[in-house]
Design a protein around this motif. Sequence first.
Motif, PDB file in Angstrom:
ATOM      1  N   UNK A 259      36.872  25.251  34.536  1.00 34.06           N
ATOM      2  CA  UNK A 259      36.260  26.687  34.933  1.00 34.06           C
ATOM      3  C   UNK A 259      35.914  26.461  36.581  1.00 34.06           C
ATOM      4  N   UNK A 260      35.127  25.449  36.769  1.00 37.09           N
ATOM      5  CA  UNK A 260      34.811  25.230  38.131  1.00 37.09           C
ATOM      6  C   UNK A 260      35.747  25.326  39.198  1.00 37.09           C
ATOM      7  N   UNK A 261      36.983  24.792  38.680  1.00 37.65           N
ATOM      8  CA  UNK A 261      38.127  24.556  39.581  1.00 37.65           C
ATOM      9  C   UNK A 261      38.724  26.109  40.101  1.00 37.65           C
ATOM     10  N   UNK A 262      38.556  27.085  38.684  1.00 38.32           N
ATOM     11  CA  UNK A 262      39.207  28.396  39.157  1.00 38.32           C
ATOM     12  C   UNK A 262      37.931  29.261  39.838  1.00 38.32           C
ATOM     13  N   UNK A 263      36.709  28.835  39.878  1.00 36.62           N
ATOM     14  CA  UNK A 263      35.712  29.497  40.755  1.00 36.62           C
ATOM     15  C   UNK A 263      36.061  29.099  42.075  1.00 36.62           C
ATOM     16  N   UNK A 264      36.180  27.706  42.373  1.00 35.68           N
ATOM     17  CA  UNK A 264      36.328  27.093  43.693  1.00 35.68           C
ATOM     18  C   UNK A 264      37.851  27.923  44.313  1.00 35.68           C
ATOM     19  N   UNK A 265      38.857  27.979  43.397  1.00 42.51           N
ATOM     20  CA  UNK A 265      39.994  28.394  43.776  1.00 42.51           C
ATOM     21  C   UNK A 265      39.771  30.231  44.509  1.00 42.51           C
ATOM     22  N   UNK A 266      38.936  30.847  43.606  1.00 47.95           N
ATOM     23  CA  UNK A 266      38.827  32.211  43.710  1.00 47.95           C
ATOM     24  C   UNK A 266      37.665  32.062  45.256  1.00 47.95           C
ATOM     25  N   UNK A 267      36.799  31.358  45.210  1.00 48.36           N
ATOM     26  CA  UNK A 267      36.183  31.342  46.546  1.00 48.36           C
ATOM     27  C   UNK A 267      36.738  31.106  47.805  1.00 48.36           C
ATOM     28  N   UNK A 268      37.875  30.146  47.692  1.00 44.95           N
ATOM     29  CA  UNK A 268      38.714  29.707  48.770  1.00 44.95           C
ATOM     30  C   UNK A 268      39.507  30.967  49.284  1.00 44.95           C
ATOM     31  N   UNK A 269      40.001  31.709  47.945  1.00 45.19           N
ATOM     32  CA  UNK A 269      41.000  32.543  48.332  1.00 45.19           C
ATOM     33  C   UNK A 269      39.901  33.825  49.014  1.00 45.19           C
ATOM     34  N   UNK A 270      38.969  34.189  48.643  1.00 45.76           N
ATOM     35  CA  UNK A 270      38.176  35.225  48.971  1.00 45.76           C
ATOM     36  C   UNK A 270      37.749  34.787  50.465  1.00 45.76           C
ATOM     37  N   UNK A 271      37.545  33.757  51.094  1.00 48.25           N
ATOM     38  CA  UNK A 271      37.205  33.438  52.190  1.00 48.25           C
ATOM     39  C   UNK A 271      38.166  33.785  53.286  1.00 48.25           C
ATOM     40  N   UNK A 272      39.275  33.856  52.643  1.00 44.54           N
ATOM     41  CA  UNK A 272      40.449  34.507  53.649  1.00 44.54           C
ATOM     42  C   UNK A 272      40.813  35.937  53.663  1.00 44.54           C
ATOM     43  N   UNK A 273      39.940  36.600  52.835  1.00 40.37           N
ATOM     44  CA  UNK A 273      40.206  37.974  52.742  1.00 40.37           C
ATOM     45  C   UNK A 273      38.934  38.848  53.459  1.00 40.37           C
ATOM     46  N   UNK A 274      39.298  39.923  53.983  1.00 41.94           N
ATOM     47  CA  UNK A 274      38.071  40.703  54.447  1.00 41.94           C
ATOM     48  C   UNK A 274      37.432  41.495  53.494  1.00 41.94           C
ATOM     49  N   UNK A 275      36.461  41.821  53.461  1.00 39.87           N
ATOM     50  CA  UNK A 275      35.787  42.784  52.411  1.00 39.87           C
ATOM     51  C   UNK A 275      36.209  44.136  52.618  1.00 39.87           C
ATOM     52  N   UNK A 276      36.993  44.589  51.661  1.00 36.82           N
ATOM     53  CA  UNK A 276      37.363  46.087  51.695  1.00 36.82           C
ATOM     54  C   UNK A 276      36.625  47.374  51.184  1.00 36.82           C
ATOM     55  N   UNK A 277      35.801  46.851  50.321  1.00 39.62           N
ATOM     56  CA  UNK A 277      34.726  47.875  49.653  1.00 39.62           C
ATOM     57  C   UNK A 277      33.691  47.409  49.477  1.00 39.62           C
ATOM     58  N   UNK A 278      32.378  48.144  49.018  1.00 44.52           N
ATOM     59  CA  UNK A 278      31.322  47.923  48.727  1.00 44.52           C
ATOM     60  C   UNK A 278      31.396  47.261  47.021  1.00 44.52           C
ATOM     61  N   UNK A 279      30.516  46.407  46.939  1.00 45.19           N
ATOM     62  CA  UNK A 279      30.708  45.647  45.570  1.00 45.19           C
ATOM     63  C   UNK A 279      29.522  46.503  44.770  1.00 45.19           C
ATOM     64  N   UNK A 280      29.750  46.809  43.435  1.00 45.94           N
ATOM     65  CA  UNK A 280      28.490  47.378  42.681  1.00 45.94           C
ATOM     66  C   UNK A 280      27.555  46.366  42.686  1.00 45.94           C
ATOM     67  N   UNK A 281      26.180  47.043  42.261  1.00 45.43           N
ATOM     68  CA  UNK A 281      25.137  46.119  41.862  1.00 45.43           C
ATOM     69  C   UNK A 281      24.731  46.495  40.376  1.00 45.43           C
ATOM     70  N   UNK A 282      24.591  45.353  39.684  1.00 44.40           N
ATOM     71  CA  UNK A 282      24.334  45.408  38.236  1.00 44.40           C
ATOM     72  C   UNK A 282      22.942  44.919  37.918  1.00 44.40           C
ATOM     73  N   UNK A 283      22.530  45.472  36.836  1.00 46.11           N
ATOM     74  CA  UNK A 283      21.054  45.044  36.418  1.00 46.11           C
ATOM     75  C   UNK A 283      21.325  43.276  35.941  1.00 46.11           C
ATOM     76  N   UNK A 284      19.878  42.909  35.988  1.00 44.40           N
ATOM     77  CA  UNK A 284      20.162  41.507  35.270  1.00 44.40           C
ATOM     78  C   UNK A 284      19.956  41.344  34.023  1.00 44.40           C
TER      79      UNK A 284
END
Length: 247
Positions: free
Chosen positions: A152-177
């Motif tokens: 699971x941590x590997x998938x987290x890291x792969x997603x993190x690396x991929x997202x670092x290569x993408x520009x933010x295209x939309x505002x992210x929603x805010x969720x309650x804790x």
Amino acid sequence: MLEQIRIVLVGTSHTGNIGSVARAMKTMGLSNLYLVAPKEQPDGQAYALAAGASDILAKAKIFDSLAPAIADCGLVVGSSARSRTLSWPMLEPRECGIKSVTEAKQHPVALVFGRESSGLSNEELQLCNYHVCINANPEYSSLNLAMAVQLVCYEVRMAWLAQGEQSKTEDEASYPSNAQMESFYQHLEQTLDDTGFIIKQHPGVVMTKLKRLFNRARPEEAEYNILRGILTSVQRFGSAATRLKEK
């Protein structure tokens, strides 16, 4: 973003597994380890198997139960097999990695792993927004705790690396804790009890199914505030009606 993602181990029996998990986390860039009711606290065996990840063990936080360990989290994902009496929204490990990294921009994220022998209890799984299932070989699906965390941590890291290569295209929603949602469920149960929809002494599975519904829907923070306002309005109306009857 990785600093916002925590690994939570519940009821771990063997300290060596805690050390192996710390090693798995560090190789993928995660550093926040939370221990819930471990049978033993990290010892020499844990530090030996951590193999250079002793800093993660040294700062690990320990809790008596799961709820306070995830109270400030806006996303909680619990590891689970698919065969549960009451199904819950499921994620594949890859989906889990992407969702964790995406939402870590707004709030802490918890990835929860259960006991070596029995996993998470139904009550603990109900505290999670999603469940993640590792589709291993059905003829031999035996993954030890550190293996599951590593995957699971590997998938987290792969997603993190991929997202670092993408520009933010939309505002992210805010969720309650998670703590806010637990407060909402208490408010909801009290309101349903006040209106006679459920009987306090025998709530049956109504609240469990409602929790499943709202966890699947994942209301955003603005929607959460609307829901709380609706419940408060219902309670005020009930109180006013009671006062009129008394007159």
